[in-house]
Design a protein around this motif. Structure first.
Motif, PDB file in Angstrom:
ATOM      1  N   UNK A   1       0.793  -1.319   0.108  1.00 53.13           N
ATOM      2  CA  UNK A   1       0.281   0.079  -0.183  1.00 53.13           C
ATOM      3  C   UNK A   1       0.918   1.171   0.033  1.00 53.13           C
ATOM      4  N   UNK A   2       0.110   2.459  -0.807  1.00 55.88           N
ATOM      5  CA  UNK A   2       0.740   3.668  -0.297  1.00 55.88           C
ATOM      6  C   UNK A   2       0.983   4.529   1.077  1.00 55.88           C
ATOM      7  N   UNK A   3       1.684   5.667   1.372  1.00 52.19           N
ATOM      8  CA  UNK A   3       1.818   6.405   1.943  1.00 52.19           C
ATOM      9  C   UNK A   3       1.122   7.727   2.011  1.00 52.19           C
ATOM     10  N   UNK A   4       0.587   8.079   0.097  1.00 46.79           N
ATOM     11  CA  UNK A   4      -0.200   9.156   0.390  1.00 46.79           C
ATOM     12  C   UNK A   4      -1.440   8.716   1.021  1.00 46.79           C
ATOM     13  N   UNK A   5      -2.262   9.504   2.101  1.00 40.64           N
ATOM     14  CA  UNK A   5      -3.310   9.241   2.333  1.00 40.64           C
ATOM     15  C   UNK A   5      -4.314  10.431   2.566  1.00 40.64           C
ATOM     16  N   UNK A   6      -4.077  11.736   1.986  1.00 36.64           N
ATOM     17  CA  UNK A   6      -4.511  13.226   2.185  1.00 36.64           C
ATOM     18  C   UNK A   6      -6.430  12.456   1.774  1.00 36.64           C
ATOM     19  N   UNK A   7      -7.344  12.707   2.664  1.00 35.42           N
ATOM     20  CA  UNK A   7      -8.558  12.736   2.200  1.00 35.42           C
ATOM     21  C   UNK A   7      -9.013  11.340   1.557  1.00 35.42           C
ATOM     22  N   UNK A   8      -8.503  10.427   2.401  1.00 31.01           N
ATOM     23  CA  UNK A   8      -8.946   9.023   1.504  1.00 31.01           C
ATOM     24  C   UNK A   8     -10.058   8.983   2.977  1.00 31.01           C
ATOM     25  N   UNK A   9     -10.900   8.407   2.039  1.00 25.67           N
ATOM     26  CA  UNK A   9     -12.502   8.244   2.829  1.00 25.67           C
ATOM     27  C   UNK A   9     -13.257   7.278   2.584  1.00 25.67           C
ATOM     28  N   UNK A  10     -12.254   5.945   1.782  1.00 27.38           N
ATOM     29  CA  UNK A  10     -12.529   4.415   2.616  1.00 27.38           C
ATOM     30  C   UNK A  10     -11.278   3.717   1.617  1.00 27.38           C
ATOM     31  N   UNK A  11     -11.319   2.997   3.404  1.00 29.26           N
ATOM     32  CA  UNK A  11      -9.550   1.817   2.521  1.00 29.26           C
ATOM     33  C   UNK A  11     -10.553   0.616   1.705  1.00 29.26           C
ATOM     34  N   UNK A  12      -8.775  -0.005   0.422  1.00 30.92           N
ATOM     35  CA  UNK A  12      -9.461  -0.266  -0.384  1.00 30.92           C
ATOM     36  C   UNK A  12      -9.444  -2.226   0.430  1.00 30.92           C
ATOM     37  N   UNK A  13     -10.388  -3.358  -0.013  1.00 30.00           N
ATOM     38  CA  UNK A  13     -10.451  -4.083   0.667  1.00 30.00           C
ATOM     39  C   UNK A  13      -9.613  -5.625   0.372  1.00 30.00           C
ATOM     40  N   UNK A  14      -9.124  -6.422   0.804  1.00 33.02           N
ATOM     41  CA  UNK A  14      -8.463  -7.633  -0.063  1.00 33.02           C
ATOM     42  C   UNK A  14      -9.514  -8.053  -1.430  1.00 33.02           C
ATOM     43  N   UNK A  15      -9.037  -8.706  -2.025  1.00 32.75           N
ATOM     44  CA  UNK A  15     -10.168  -8.936  -3.021  1.00 32.75           C
ATOM     45  C   UNK A  15      -9.232 -10.648  -2.772  1.00 32.75           C
ATOM     46  N   UNK A  16      -8.393 -10.450  -3.725  1.00 37.91           N
ATOM     47  CA  UNK A  16      -7.888 -12.307  -3.483  1.00 37.91           C
ATOM     48  C   UNK A  16      -6.182 -12.052  -3.224  1.00 37.91           C
ATOM     49  N   UNK A  17      -5.893 -13.120  -2.877  1.00 35.31           N
ATOM     50  CA  UNK A  17      -4.725 -12.864  -2.151  1.00 35.31           C
ATOM     51  C   UNK A  17      -3.379 -12.506  -3.274  1.00 35.31           C
ATOM     52  N   UNK A  18      -3.162 -10.717  -3.012  1.00 35.21           N
ATOM     53  CA  UNK A  18      -1.930 -10.263  -3.801  1.00 35.21           C
ATOM     54  C   UNK A  18      -2.375 -10.139  -4.905  1.00 35.21           C
ATOM     55  N   UNK A  19      -3.689  -9.752  -5.207  1.00 32.43           N
ATOM     56  CA  UNK A  19      -4.283  -9.052  -6.546  1.00 32.43           C
ATOM     57  C   UNK A  19      -4.095 -10.408  -7.874  1.00 32.43           C
ATOM     58  N   UNK A  20      -3.730 -11.799  -7.820  1.00 27.19           N
ATOM     59  CA  UNK A  20      -3.963 -12.417  -8.462  1.00 27.19           C
ATOM     60  C   UNK A  20      -4.660 -13.349  -9.534  1.00 27.19           C
ATOM     61  N   UNK A  21      -5.532 -13.183  -8.953  1.00 28.38           N
ATOM     62  CA  UNK A  21      -7.099 -13.360  -9.129  1.00 28.38           C
ATOM     63  C   UNK A  21      -8.123 -12.429  -9.315  1.00 28.38           C
ATOM     64  N   UNK A  22      -8.089 -11.861  -9.709  1.00 32.96           N
ATOM     65  CA  UNK A  22      -8.934 -10.205 -10.512  1.00 32.96           C
ATOM     66  C   UNK A  22     -10.357 -10.537 -10.773  1.00 32.96           C
ATOM     67  N   UNK A  23     -11.352  -9.852  -9.430  1.00 36.04           N
ATOM     68  CA  UNK A  23     -12.764 -10.813 -10.174  1.00 36.04           C
ATOM     69  C   UNK A  23     -13.042 -11.288 -10.567  1.00 36.04           C
ATOM     70  N   UNK A  24     -12.192 -12.723  -9.026  1.00 34.99           N
ATOM     71  CA  UNK A  24     -12.859 -13.798  -8.748  1.00 34.99           C
ATOM     72  C   UNK A  24     -14.474 -13.891  -8.496  1.00 34.99           C
ATOM     73  N   UNK A  25     -14.934 -13.082  -8.020  1.00 35.21           N
ATOM     74  CA  UNK A  25     -16.660 -13.718  -8.243  1.00 35.21           C
ATOM     75  C   UNK A  25     -16.998 -13.294  -9.158  1.00 35.21           C
ATOM     76  N   UNK A  26     -17.249 -12.789 -10.525  1.00 34.41           N
ATOM     77  CA  UNK A  26     -17.306 -12.325 -11.594  1.00 34.41           C
ATOM     78  C   UNK A  26     -16.837 -13.633 -12.777  1.00 34.41           C
TER      79      UNK A  26
END
Length: 216
Positions: free
Chosen positions: A191-216
């Motif tokens: 993850x990055x370090x810049x967070x000015x005006x971050x309103x919603x943190x991202x949540x894990x989808x798949x391990x290290x994003x290796x499987x994109x859109x796993x539920x679609x």
């Protein structure tokens, strides 16, 4: 390439001199100036751009750009940049009140997908696209972007590519994310370090994003 990436230094600590890229008093970049939001027009075709199609010798995985410190301005010729010089510290993954292009371009370099929307976009269409992006890839950034057009007030951006749209076609969106997520010079999950005006943190989808859109 230029300043060291992701380091907390006097060059860029992700906290100091941020108005070099955006004056936080400028509400126009994230506020709709009209009481009426843009109408959805499903007959307007998406507008797709891929640098590989424009230049067969271009390899997005070998692309090189510069990291520039906060004492130097960065400007872009393209209305929606898909590559270019940027800040050493990238944005934390998630949704923002606003995050400047000088930050999210670095996220793209790490294989992220960025969702851009005009502040006057139809809220239902934005919600559809937001749900797809957040359920497809952890490494995402969502931010308003005033340079989108009234005809296509939504956009997805990957390194070297973009898809502008008026309405959300689920299949096309998922295909885009699967193809252009991770297609970048650096596949960095950290993850990055810049967070000015971050309103919603991202949540894990798949391990290290290796499987994109796993539920679609």
């Amino acid at each position: 390439m230029g300043a060291v990436m992701g380091k907390l230094t006097t060059c860029d600590d992700a906290k100091t001199n941020l108005n070099k890229d955006w004056d936080a008093k400028d509400f126009s970049v994230f506020t709709c100036a009209s009481a009426i939001h843009f109408a959805v027009q499903k007959d307007i075709d998406p507008l797709f751009f891929d640098m590989v199609q424009q230049n067969s010798s271009y390899d997005p995985r070998k692309d090189q750009v510069m990291h520039k410190c906060m004492d130097e301005s960065i400007e872009y010729d393209d209305r929606i940049p898909v590559r270019g010089d940027h800040r050493p510290n990238w944005a934390r993954f998630g949704e923002y009140l606003y995050v400047p292009v000088q930050r999210w371009l670095h996220n793209l370099e790490h294989g992220s997908i960025v969702l851009l929307y005009h502040p006057c976009v139809d809220v239902d269409e934005l919600n559809k696209l937001r749900q797809l992006v957040t359920s497809c890839i952890y490494r995402h950034v969502i931010t308003p972007y005033i340079k989108l057009t009234t005809e296509r007030p939504l956009a997805l951006v990957g390194w070297g590519s973009r898809l502008e749209m008026n309405s959300v076609d689920e299949k096309r969106v998922i295909d885009y994310i699967k193809h252009f997520g991770n297609r970048a010079p650096e596949e960095i999950i950290r993850d990055g370090k810049y967070d000015e005006y971050l309103i919603q943190e991202a949540k894990t989808v798949s391990e290290e994003d290796k499987n994109l859109c796993p539920n679609h």
